[in-house]
Write a protein that holds these residues in place. Structure first.
Motif, PDB file in Angstrom:
ATOM      1  N   GLU A  63       0.770  -1.133   0.121  1.00 56.72           N
ATOM      2  CA  GLU A  63       0.001   0.130   0.015  1.00 56.72           C
ATOM      3  C   GLU A  63       0.895   1.148  -0.055  1.00 56.72           C
ATOM      4  N   PRO A  64       1.111   1.991  -1.098  1.00 59.25           N
ATOM      5  CA  PRO A  64       2.028   2.985  -1.134  1.00 59.25           C
ATOM      6  C   PRO A  64       1.850   3.992  -0.162  1.00 59.25           C
ATOM      7  N   PHE A  65       0.517   4.513   0.008  1.00 60.17           N
ATOM      8  CA  PHE A  65       0.539   5.339   1.082  1.00 60.17           C
ATOM      9  C   PHE A  65      -0.875   5.401   1.454  1.00 60.17           C
ATOM     10  N   TYR A  66      -1.063   5.261   2.948  1.00 60.01           N
ATOM     11  CA  TYR A  66      -2.405   5.107   3.884  1.00 60.01           C
ATOM     12  C   TYR A  66      -2.719   6.560   3.977  1.00 60.01           C
ATOM     13  N   SER A  67      -4.126   6.755   3.647  1.00 59.89           N
ATOM     14  CA  SER A  67      -4.739   8.172   3.684  1.00 59.89           C
ATOM     15  C   SER A  67      -4.644   8.830   5.102  1.00 59.89           C
ATOM     16  N   VAL A  68      -4.546   9.970   5.316  1.00 64.69           N
ATOM     17  CA  VAL A  68      -4.650  10.592   6.501  1.00 64.69           C
ATOM     18  C   VAL A  68      -5.829  10.543   7.216  1.00 64.69           C
ATOM     19  N   GLU A  69      -7.053  10.343   6.554  1.00 66.44           N
ATOM     20  CA  GLU A  69      -8.430   9.968   7.136  1.00 66.44           C
ATOM     21  C   GLU A  69      -8.252   8.577   7.847  1.00 66.44           C
ATOM     22  N   PHE A  70      -7.539   7.705   7.092  1.00 67.37           N
ATOM     23  CA  PHE A  70      -7.794   6.389   7.361  1.00 67.37           C
ATOM     24  C   PHE A  70      -6.757   6.231   8.560  1.00 67.37           C
ATOM     25  N   LEU A  71      -5.655   6.810   8.679  1.00 68.88           N
ATOM     26  CA  LEU A  71      -4.736   6.531   9.796  1.00 68.88           C
ATOM     27  C   LEU A  71      -5.342   7.141  10.904  1.00 68.88           C
ATOM     28  N   ASN A  72      -5.914   8.356  10.830  1.00 66.48           N
ATOM     29  CA  ASN A  72      -6.544   9.142  11.916  1.00 66.48           C
ATOM     30  C   ASN A  72      -7.640   8.366  12.647  1.00 66.48           C
ATOM     31  N   LEU A  73      -8.356   7.428  11.839  1.00 62.21           N
ATOM     32  CA  LEU A  73      -9.436   6.522  12.200  1.00 62.21           C
ATOM     33  C   LEU A  73      -8.806   5.375  13.147  1.00 62.21           C
ATOM     34  N   GLN A  74      -7.574   4.887  12.452  1.00 59.62           N
ATOM     35  CA  GLN A  74      -6.939   3.861  13.205  1.00 59.62           C
ATOM     36  C   GLN A  74      -6.294   4.333  14.594  1.00 59.62           C
ATOM     37  N   ILE A  75      -5.881   5.577  14.320  1.00 65.48           N
ATOM     38  CA  ILE A  75      -5.137   6.240  15.730  1.00 65.48           C
ATOM     39  C   ILE A  75      -6.070   6.559  16.795  1.00 65.48           C
ATOM     40  N   ASP A  76      -7.368   7.194  16.440  1.00 71.68           N
ATOM     41  CA  ASP A  76      -8.413   7.463  17.330  1.00 71.68           C
ATOM     42  C   ASP A  76      -9.161   5.831  17.986  1.00 71.68           C
ATOM     43  N   ASN A  77      -9.295   5.014  17.167  1.00 71.20           N
ATOM     44  CA  ASN A  77      -9.671   3.654  17.730  1.00 71.20           C
ATOM     45  C   ASN A  77      -8.509   3.182  18.647  1.00 71.20           C
ATOM     46  N   LEU A  78      -7.341   3.400  18.503  1.00 68.84           N
ATOM     47  CA  LEU A  78      -6.265   2.971  19.473  1.00 68.84           C
ATOM     48  C   LEU A  78      -6.358   3.718  20.687  1.00 68.84           C
ATOM     49  N   LEU A  79      -6.612   4.983  20.638  1.00 70.88           N
ATOM     50  CA  LEU A  79      -6.543   5.996  21.790  1.00 70.88           C
ATOM     51  C   LEU A  79      -7.775   5.774  22.462  1.00 70.88           C
ATOM     52  N   LYS A  80      -8.665   5.006  22.074  1.00 66.58           N
ATOM     53  CA  LYS A  80      -9.965   4.775  22.786  1.00 66.58           C
ATOM     54  C   LYS A  80      -9.695   3.598  23.787  1.00 66.58           C
ATOM     55  N   CYS A  81      -8.484   2.931  23.559  1.00 65.19           N
ATOM     56  CA  CYS A  81      -8.155   1.697  24.207  1.00 65.19           C
ATOM     57  C   CYS A  81      -6.966   1.861  25.501  1.00 65.19           C
ATOM     58  N   ILE A 104      -0.242  14.171   8.785  1.00 66.91           N
ATOM     59  CA  ILE A 104      -0.019  13.077   9.821  1.00 66.91           C
ATOM     60  C   ILE A 104       0.450  13.470  11.258  1.00 66.91           C
ATOM     61  N   ILE A 105       1.724  14.209  10.973  1.00 67.74           N
ATOM     62  CA  ILE A 105       2.277  14.784  12.051  1.00 67.74           C
ATOM     63  C   ILE A 105       1.420  15.690  12.935  1.00 67.74           C
ATOM     64  N   THR A 106       0.685  16.623  12.195  1.00 72.09           N
ATOM     65  CA  THR A 106      -0.200  17.476  13.030  1.00 72.09           C
ATOM     66  C   THR A 106      -1.375  16.769  13.593  1.00 72.09           C
ATOM     67  N   VAL A 107      -1.762  15.806  12.931  1.00 67.14           N
ATOM     68  CA  VAL A 107      -3.018  15.030  13.594  1.00 67.14           C
ATOM     69  C   VAL A 107      -2.343  14.456  14.925  1.00 67.14           C
ATOM     70  N   LEU A 108      -1.124  13.693  14.891  1.00 65.34           N
ATOM     71  CA  LEU A 108      -0.659  13.138  16.099  1.00 65.34           C
ATOM     72  C   LEU A 108      -0.379  14.077  17.292  1.00 65.34           C
ATOM     73  N   SER A 109       0.217  15.085  16.709  1.00 61.11           N
ATOM     74  CA  SER A 109       0.639  16.153  17.667  1.00 61.11           C
ATOM     75  C   SER A 109      -0.468  16.941  18.539  1.00 61.11           C
ATOM     76  N   LYS A 110      -1.731  16.889  17.995  1.00 57.96           N
ATOM     77  CA  LYS A 110      -2.835  17.186  18.388  1.00 57.96           C
ATOM     78  C   LYS A 110      -3.693  16.491  19.688  1.00 57.96           C
ATOM     79  N   LYS A 111      -2.868  15.085  19.504  1.00 57.12           N
ATOM     80  CA  LYS A 111      -3.543  14.114  20.453  1.00 57.12           C
ATOM     81  C   LYS A 111      -3.019  14.149  21.798  1.00 57.12           C
TER      82      LYS A 111
END
Length: 183
Positions: A63-81, A104-111
């Motif tokens: 998978e060349p590049f995972y989308s920001v939206e997809f990665l954000n969803l996965q990160i949010d699911n992880l952070l629920k746990c 991606i960095i911006t999304v993560l840095s806001k968590k």
């Protein structure tokens, strides 16, 4: 739909394989704290190391590049746990190949649950976009250079770029003297 499901399964497998560095600590108040977590944002790489820690050369369906939206969803699911992640590694392949790494960095840095973000690079690609350099300047972010000797041909330029822009960085050295390390 099949693509989204397939992409989700692949990312879950990538996260599963990243669990080799996962340490879960249970505090007295029952918080779940991860010392370290890795997220593969791309399986695209400009090297092809036989001993790649993430097995990138061996993936059949990359998978060349995972989308920001997809990665954000996965990160949010992880952070629920979990309650807290001390260090969150962004890997590949080569993360600097991802066209939306700044987002991606911006999304993560806001968590608020994530303490620090580590970008692991082979030092072959220099971040050039001003928005990426801005994202790398975030106080949570640092660059970890995997020094593969002559193969990390932009290592010194990357270190200079980091120093000029006050971006935190660190470097490691691998024994690449043996001819079996690379294809």
């Amino acid at each position: 739909m099949a693509t989204a499901i397939s992409q989700s399964i692949r990312l879950k497998m990538l996260i599963f394989y990243s669990l080799k560095n996962l340490y879960v600590f249970f505090k007295p108040h029952k918080c779940i704290v991860l010392d370290y977590m890795e997220l593969v944002v791309t399986t695209k790489c400009n090297l092809s190391c036989k001993k790649c820690a993430n097995f990138i050369p061996f993936y059949k369906n990359k998978e060349p590049f995972y989308s920001v939206e997809f990665l954000n969803l996965q990160i949010d699911n992880l952070l629920k746990c979990v309650d807290y992640i001390d260090s969150f590694g962004i890997l590949g392949g080569e993360p600097f190949l991802h066209p939306d790494l700044d987002k991606i960095i911006t999304v993560l840095s806001k968590k608020r649950q994530i303490n620090s973000i580590i970008i692991v690079t082979n030092a072959t690609i220099l971040p050039r976009k001003s928005r990426l350099i801005r994202a790398l300047k975030n106080k949570k972010v640092s660059i970890y250079i995997s020094n593969y000797g002559k193969y990390s041909y932009n290592r010194n330029k990357l270190i200079d770029l980091c120093n000029r822009n006050k971006i935190k960085w660190d470097i490691s050295t691998f024994n690449v003297g043996s001819s079996d390390y690379y294809w």
